[in-house]
Design an enzyme around this catalytic site. Structure first.
Site, mmCIF file in Angstrom:
data_model
loop_
_atom_site.group_PDB
_atom_site.id
_atom_site.type_symbol
_atom_site.label_atom_id
_atom_site.label_comp_id
_atom_site.label_asym_id
_atom_site.label_seq_id
_atom_site.Cartn_x
_atom_site.Cartn_y
_atom_site.Cartn_z
ATOM 1 N N ALA A 16 0.810 -1.208 0.000
ATOM 2 C CA ALA A 16 0.000 0.000 0.000
ATOM 3 C C ALA A 16 0.849 1.267 0.000
ATOM 4 O O ALA A 16 0.363 2.331 -0.385
ATOM 5 C CB ALA A 16 -0.933 -0.001 1.201
ATOM 6 N N GLY A 19 6.073 -0.349 -3.912
ATOM 7 C CA GLY A 19 6.169 -1.586 -4.667
ATOM 8 C C GLY A 19 7.621 -1.950 -4.847
ATOM 9 O O GLY A 19 8.515 -1.109 -4.678
ATOM 10 N N ARG A 20 7.863 -3.191 -5.188
ATOM 11 C CA ARG A 20 9.235 -3.626 -5.410
ATOM 12 C C ARG A 20 9.223 -4.801 -6.398
ATOM 13 O O ARG A 20 8.221 -5.540 -6.479
ATOM 14 C CB ARG A 20 9.897 -4.066 -4.106
ATOM 15 N N HIS A 237 -2.631 -12.374 -3.227
ATOM 16 C CA HIS A 237 -2.770 -11.552 -2.027
ATOM 17 C C HIS A 237 -1.432 -11.610 -1.300
ATOM 18 O O HIS A 237 -0.950 -12.695 -0.962
ATOM 19 C CB HIS A 237 -3.890 -12.068 -1.128
ATOM 20 N N ASP A 238 -0.838 -10.435 -1.048
ATOM 21 C CA ASP A 238 0.513 -10.434 -0.494
ATOM 22 C C ASP A 238 0.600 -11.168 0.836
ATOM 23 O O ASP A 238 1.626 -11.788 1.150
ATOM 24 C CB ASP A 238 1.060 -9.011 -0.369
ATOM 25 N N THR A 239 -0.479 -11.151 1.625
ATOM 26 C CA THR A 239 -0.454 -11.897 2.886
ATOM 27 C C THR A 239 -0.410 -13.402 2.635
ATOM 28 O O THR A 239 0.270 -14.138 3.346
ATOM 29 C CB THR A 239 -1.665 -11.543 3.759
ATOM 30 N N THR A 261 1.991 -2.017 6.648
ATOM 31 C CA THR A 261 0.968 -1.013 6.934
ATOM 32 C C THR A 261 -0.104 -1.602 7.831
ATOM 33 O O THR A 261 -0.636 -0.933 8.716
ATOM 34 C CB THR A 261 0.353 -0.500 5.618
ATOM 35 N N ASN A 298 -7.396 -8.537 10.947
ATOM 36 C CA ASN A 298 -6.674 -7.371 10.442
ATOM 37 C C ASN A 298 -6.555 -6.339 11.555
ATOM 38 O O ASN A 298 -7.546 -5.952 12.171
ATOM 39 C CB ASN A 298 -7.428 -6.748 9.267
#
Length: 487
Positions: A16, A19-20, A237-239, A261, A298
């Site tokens: 959020a 980026g990489r 989903h990054d998680t 975040t 969350n």
């Protein structure tokens, strides 16, 4: 590349705030990750509201892939719930709405009048958050784009589409929309029909490891490559990617906290927990790799500190953490999951106001405010992990902290003290590692989920924190939090 030589993989990992593009090399007993390019992800305030600058994001991805050079495969992961609407020709209909935009205020109550919250949870298992995709789609009915939209692509799927020209909806991210049945991993058609949501807006579901196409000719040329590179569906989903890289041992009873975040604290389960008690505790059941369920809550996470740093015009987090380490612990604590902290701006003042309203000492320095945030996050981690155990019946012996906060020794130590069980910190780039490992597994370079994790544990730096301190003080602070939110 052959299994003997190993392989190299580009992981596009979108957060959020930034980026990489990371390049991972995988071979027998080898898992190396290097950064090709890192770029800002800055939302923009337009007259119509808060929006994502996805064109700048895509430009950053191309810069990263150009820097990465030739690889065997590319995978894209990112944050959840937000999406772009496309017309019949596949053109984007305006900038995607940011999840912190105010357009979904009051929409949940509107939805619950048609589908009660209890039924919605029993079918989808997703915790209440005002920005869930379901609520965003209902809110979007009021926009001109809704009448001409023919496709909705979640952000990682949108980036993959621009790279390949192929459209798909990756299932771990789809599960966050509140439109998927976590028991089957397919759409909850009855929920969508009740709310008048056309599931035809979504491209066909894809699963981690599925092919996602190859780079388009003009992309291949722009990257200076001689031939098109395949794109592999990862846990987008990054998680989900981060949890895939948790370095837990076989048969280890572990919890995880994926940090950045947001803090996402929970357990990996074989089946969802869809009880009314789970709904009331605001736990979510999101899908992971291999049909697993990410049972988690969350928590506002390091957003609180990030916003304070912005307000203080301070870029050196090390100095702020040093001040926090010297401040009195558990002097003041707040509910880190309180929606009052969701919007950006004036965070130090809002934290001070919350402490004042609950009769606690008001933080007056950066160190005191930061210590309040970190103590509060440790308590939120403790509560989430404790309730996850109670609601799932799964015990926990160790907590893995992965993501950015694995570098935050003070927060890791406080989390171990608050939970009363050891914390293992690392890896920091867990989402990128999980992304790489799913690509490598699709090419036969690694084995099952346990072997993926064993490889992470063998090759990545980890640090263990044993619990210490005054347990009674943490118990008392937890009661203060409970009194604040009525739990």
């Amino acid at each position: 590349m052959t299994a003997l030589r190993g392989g190299s993989f580009a992981a596009v990992d979108l957060g959020a705030g930034s980026g990489r593009v990371m390049v991972g090399r995988v071979a027998r007993d080898v898992l190396e990750l290097t950064e090709a390019h890192r770029f800002a992800n800055r939302p923009v305030h337009l007259p119509e509201g808060l929006r994502w600058d996805v064109h700048a994001l895509y430009a950053g991805i191309l810069d990263g892939l150009r820097a990465a050079g030739p690889v065997d495969s590319i995978g894209v992961d990112g944050w959840a719930v937000d999406h772009g609407l496309l017309d019949a020709d596949g053109r984007l209909l305006g900038a995607p709405v940011h999840y912190r935009d105010a357009r979904t205020e009051g929409v949940a109550e509107e939805v619950w009048r048609t589908v009660p919250a209890e039924r919605l949870y029993a079918r989808t298992g997703i915790q209440y958050a005002p920005f869930n995709t379901l609520y965003q789609l209902v809110a979007a009915r009021r926009t001109p784009q809704a009448s001409i939209a023919r496709r909705a692509l979640l952000v990682p799927d949108l980036m993959t589409y621009w790279l390949t020209g192929a459209q798909g909806t990756e299932v771990t991210n789809a599960s966050t929309t509140q439109l998927v049945d976590p028991r089957t991993g397919t759409w909850a058609t009855d929920i969508a029909q009740s709310l008048g949501i056309d599931l035809g807006l979504f491209a066909p579901l894809r699963r981690p490891g599925d092919p996602a196409g190859s780079l388009l000719p003009h992309v291949t040329e722009a990257l200076g490559l001689r031939e098109a590179v395949p794109v592999t569906t990862v846990a987008s989903h990054d998680t989900a990617s981060a949890v895939a890289a948790v370095p837990a041992g076989r048969r280890e009873n572990f919890a995880y906290i994926c940090t950045g975040t947001w803090s996402l604290a929970g357990l990996e389960l074989d089946a969802p927990v869809l009880t009314e008690a789970s709904r009331r505790a605001n736990f979510t059941n999101e899908l992971g790799i291999d049909g697993t369920v990410r049972y988690l809550r969350n928590i506002m996470g390091l957003w609180l500190l990030q916003e304070c740093m912005r307000d203080w015009n301070e870029a050196d987090v090390t100095a702020v953490l040093r001040e926090a380490a010297s401040a009195e612990g558990l002097r003041s604590v707040v509910d880190a999951s309180d929606s009052a902290f969701l919007a950006p701006g004036r965070m130090p003042r809002r934290i001070a106001e919350a402490c004042r309203a609950t009769g606690q000492p008001v933080p007056s320095t950066r160190g005191e405010t930061t210590r309040c945030i970190l103590d509060s996050l440790a308590l939120a981690h403790r509560r989430a992990i404790g309730e996850a155990q109670r609601l799932s019946g799964r015990p926990v012996d160790v907590v893995y902290v992965v993501g950015g906060a694995a570098r935050n020794a003070l927060l890791c130590r406080l989390t171990a003290d608050a939970c009363g069980i050891p914390v293992v910190a690392g890896p920091v780039e867990a989402a990128a590692l999980g992304n790489v490992l799913v690509q490598a597994r699709a090419r036969g370079l690694v084995g099952d989920r346990e072997r993926m994790r064993e490889l992470v544990a063998r090759t990545q730096p980890l640090h263990r924190y044993e619990p210490s301190g005054d347990r009674a003080s943490w118990d008392a602070a937890a009661r203060r939090i409970a009194a604040q939110d009525g739990h």
